[in-house]
Write a protein that holds these residues in place. Structure first.
Motif, PDB file in Angstrom:
ATOM      1  N   UNK A 155      67.973  52.417 -47.172  1.00  0.00           N
ATOM      2  CA  UNK A 155      68.446  52.956 -45.896  1.00  0.00           C
ATOM      3  C   UNK A 155      67.273  53.012 -44.925  1.00  0.00           C
ATOM      4  N   UNK A 156      67.593  53.089 -43.631  1.00  0.00           N
ATOM      5  CA  UNK A 156      66.550  53.239 -42.625  1.00  0.00           C
ATOM      6  C   UNK A 156      66.011  51.924 -42.109  1.00  0.00           C
ATOM      7  N   UNK A 157      64.808  52.000 -41.523  1.00  0.00           N
ATOM      8  CA  UNK A 157      64.189  50.841 -40.878  1.00  0.00           C
ATOM      9  C   UNK A 157      62.821  50.556 -41.495  1.00  0.00           C
ATOM     10  N   UNK A 158      62.299  49.379 -41.153  1.00  0.00           N
ATOM     11  CA  UNK A 158      60.964  49.018 -41.589  1.00  0.00           C
ATOM     12  C   UNK A 158      59.925  49.832 -40.811  1.00  0.00           C
ATOM     13  N   UNK A 159      58.729  49.888 -41.353  1.00  0.00           N
ATOM     14  CA  UNK A 159      57.626  50.583 -40.684  1.00  0.00           C
ATOM     15  C   UNK A 159      57.272  49.891 -39.373  1.00  0.00           C
ATOM     16  N   UNK A 160      56.957  50.685 -38.372  1.00  0.00           N
ATOM     17  CA  UNK A 160      56.476  50.153 -37.094  1.00  0.00           C
ATOM     18  C   UNK A 160      54.952  50.241 -37.112  1.00  0.00           C
ATOM     19  N   UNK A 161      54.304  49.100 -37.333  1.00  0.00           N
ATOM     20  CA  UNK A 161      52.848  49.102 -37.479  1.00  0.00           C
ATOM     21  C   UNK A 161      52.120  49.377 -36.158  1.00  0.00           C
ATOM     22  N   UNK A 162      52.820  49.297 -35.040  1.00  0.00           N
ATOM     23  CA  UNK A 162      52.188  49.534 -33.744  1.00  0.00           C
ATOM     24  C   UNK A 162      52.486  50.918 -33.196  1.00  0.00           C
ATOM     25  N   UNK A 163      53.267  51.705 -33.923  1.00  0.00           N
ATOM     26  CA  UNK A 163      53.617  53.053 -33.455  1.00  0.00           C
ATOM     27  C   UNK A 163      52.425  53.995 -33.584  1.00  0.00           C
ATOM     28  N   UNK A 164      52.337  54.948 -32.671  1.00  0.00           N
ATOM     29  CA  UNK A 164      51.261  55.941 -32.721  1.00  0.00           C
ATOM     30  C   UNK A 164      51.588  57.082 -33.682  1.00  0.00           C
ATOM     31  N   UNK A 186      67.663  61.454 -45.558  1.00  0.00           N
ATOM     32  CA  UNK A 186      66.204  61.554 -45.482  1.00  0.00           C
ATOM     33  C   UNK A 186      65.643  60.913 -44.220  1.00  0.00           C
ATOM     34  N   UNK A 187      66.398  59.978 -43.631  1.00  0.00           N
ATOM     35  CA  UNK A 187      65.903  59.244 -42.471  1.00  0.00           C
ATOM     36  C   UNK A 187      65.723  60.196 -41.286  1.00  0.00           C
ATOM     37  N   UNK A 188      64.553  60.153 -40.663  1.00  0.00           N
ATOM     38  CA  UNK A 188      64.259  60.993 -39.510  1.00  0.00           C
ATOM     39  C   UNK A 188      63.661  62.339 -39.870  1.00  0.00           C
ATOM     40  N   UNK A 189      63.674  62.693 -41.162  1.00  0.00           N
ATOM     41  CA  UNK A 189      63.095  63.964 -41.589  1.00  0.00           C
ATOM     42  C   UNK A 189      61.568  63.821 -41.738  1.00  0.00           C
ATOM     43  N   UNK A 190      60.899  64.983 -41.818  1.00  0.00           N
ATOM     44  CA  UNK A 190      59.447  64.997 -41.965  1.00  0.00           C
ATOM     45  C   UNK A 190      59.065  65.360 -43.400  1.00  0.00           C
ATOM     46  N   UNK A 209      59.955  60.135 -42.101  1.00  0.00           N
ATOM     47  CA  UNK A 209      60.571  59.189 -43.032  1.00  0.00           C
ATOM     48  C   UNK A 209      61.433  58.218 -42.219  1.00  0.00           C
ATOM     49  N   UNK A 210      61.022  56.971 -42.168  1.00  0.00           N
ATOM     50  CA  UNK A 210      61.781  55.979 -41.405  1.00  0.00           C
ATOM     51  C   UNK A 210      62.617  55.084 -42.316  1.00  0.00           C
ATOM     52  N   UNK A 211      62.336  55.103 -43.624  1.00  0.00           N
ATOM     53  CA  UNK A 211      63.094  54.266 -44.541  1.00  0.00           C
ATOM     54  C   UNK A 211      62.963  54.761 -45.968  1.00  0.00           C
ATOM     55  N   UNK A 212      63.907  54.346 -46.794  1.00  0.00           N
ATOM     56  CA  UNK A 212      63.885  54.629 -48.235  1.00  0.00           C
ATOM     57  C   UNK A 212      63.983  53.289 -48.954  1.00  0.00           C
TER      58      UNK A 212
END
Length: 433
Positions: A155-164, A186-190, A209-212
């Motif tokens: 579930x969720x999305x891939x990591x954004x390597x350019x995100x701050x 879990x998506x969007x939780x800290x 958490x952007x992905x599982x």
């Protein structure tokens, strides 16, 4: 005699001596059974590796390390204070020599390279729900090559390597421990990550958490983005020590349709890396080595099947030679009644093919039945943590090929007896006692 009659008689004649034919079929059965299983093993493992490559690799990154030394001069190299450092400990990601900032700058200046990021090793002590108590902390391994490609997401999305912002892809088996009902929740939780800095002080940082991700042989541990990696790496860096990196990841700029990276783009960058005393490999290159090893092992196992088939081929020769001898007068009678040499040859050749078909078909079916049961048991037991892996994959095409190959071996084994039968003189054959 019509062709249909030749086939019918060949099938019937193959069972004139039931015991002899059965023993020959059993010898072929062993070869067919083993060959079908080894073929299925190779197909299953290679299918899993191929799926994993498609899942975790975008095909547009190169894993860059210092080139292997080919210096053949005698004696040690002179010390260069501005040169590359040597790793203090063995590392499976690269060689003993480390990359430095000059190497990174050289890569960034290369044609076809869009972005270069060093892979920094970080040590995370624990992970816990955001604001969780000490007894809610769990050990966590971080995949140091998260930036190479993609995760096999549930579930969720891939990591954004350019995100701050700090981001993490959690392994699926951490959901229950961290209090998440399922992957979607879990998506969007800290979550909170704890680590020890260079001064041996305990530190903590929150990550979203952007992905599982599913468990995978090729990408173990949690994935973290570049921002989170840099934060922990800088805190754990020893003051005054120059930057050095085990490997770096070069993201390529494609020239194909819609900016896709082509094989030519990869080869061009590899050539530039070689000129700079660097070496680049795609994920496919690295996994190709694994597949080569797997195929080598399967090849050795298949060799035992071939040995069994060779032994069985001598059994076919023996069976048919005895059949020719026992039916000498019958052969003479058939030829005296006008049966051609070609028909006689076909009759005995088809007997060999029938025996080959029986042995191979029964062996293949037994391998499929037993192999499917073993594969199901392993998938529910020891291999349950590797979803998508079918350890024994019975491809119908491969099974048919195995059967046809063994039938061909049987046919070739029957050539000598069939030629002897076809070349017999009808008068001499009728006199045979």
């Amino acid at each position: 005699m019509r062709t249909a009659d030749v086939i019918t008689n060949a099938t019937r004649n193959a069972f004139r001596s039931k015991l002899r034919t059965t023993l020959t079929v059993l010898s072929l059965f062993v070869g067919a059974f083993t060959l079908t299983l080894t073929t299925a093993l190779g197909a299953g493992v290679n299918d899993y590796v191929t799926k994993q490559v498609a899942t975790i690799s975008t095909g547009d990154v190169l894993i860059v390390t210092p080139a292997a030394s080919t210096d053949t001069t005698e004696g040690p190299d002179a010390y260069d204070p501005d040169g590359r450092q040597q790793s203090a400990q063995a590392n499976p990601l690269g060689a003993g020599t480390l990359l430095n900032d000059d190497d990174l700058d050289a890569m960034r200046d290369m044609d076809g390279v869009d972005r270069v990021e060093p892979v920094r090793q970080i040590a995370v002590d624990w992970v816990a729900p955001s604001g969780g108590a000490d007894d809610e902390r769990y050990e966590l391994d971080v995949n140091p090559t998260s930036s190479i490609g993609r995760s096999d997401l549930v579930a969720g999305d891939q990591l954004d390597q350019e995100a701050d912002e700090a981001q993490i892809v959690l392994p699926e088996d951490y959901l229950d421990a961290l209090g998440f009902a399922d992957a979607e929740s879990a998506i969007g939780e800290k979550v909170e990550l704890g680590y020890t800095d260079a001064a041996q002080a305990d530190q903590a940082i929150e990550a979203e958490v952007v992905g599982v991700a599913r468990t995978s042989l090729l990408a173990a541990g949690a994935g973290v983005n570049q921002s989170l990696t840099d934060t922990i790496a800088e805190a754990q860096a020893i003051p005054g020590q120059p930057d050095a990196y085990v490997v770096a990841v070069a993201t390529l700029a494609g020239t194909g349709d819609d900016g896709a990276v082509t094989a030519s783009d990869v080869d061009d960058v590899k050539a530039q890396l070689a000129d700079a005393d660097l070496a680049g490999q795609t994920v496919e290159d690295q996994l190709g080595v694994i597949q080569t090893v797997i195929n080598g092992i399967i090849g050795v196992l298949s060799a035992f099947s071939v040995i069994a088939l060779l032994a069985a081929s001598f059994g076919i020769v023996n069976t048919l030679l005895m059949s020719v001898q026992e039916r000498t007068r019958e052969i003479g009678l058939m030829k005296a009644m006008g049966m051609s040499n070609g028909k006689v040859f076909s009759l005995f050749s088809l007997e060999a093919v029938v025996i080959g078909f029986l042995g191979s078909a029964i062996g293949a079916l037994a391998a499929i039945g037993l192999g499917s049961a073993i594969s199901t048991a392993l998938s529910a037991g020891p291999l349950a943590d590797l979803p998508g892996l079918t350890i024994l994959l019975f491809d119908p095409v491969n099974v048919v090929v195995v059967i046809l190959v063994i039938m061909l071996v049987a046919f070739l084994s029957g050539v000598l007896p069939a030629r002897r039968a076809a070349r017999q003189d009808p008068i001499d054959s009728l006199r045979y006692e």
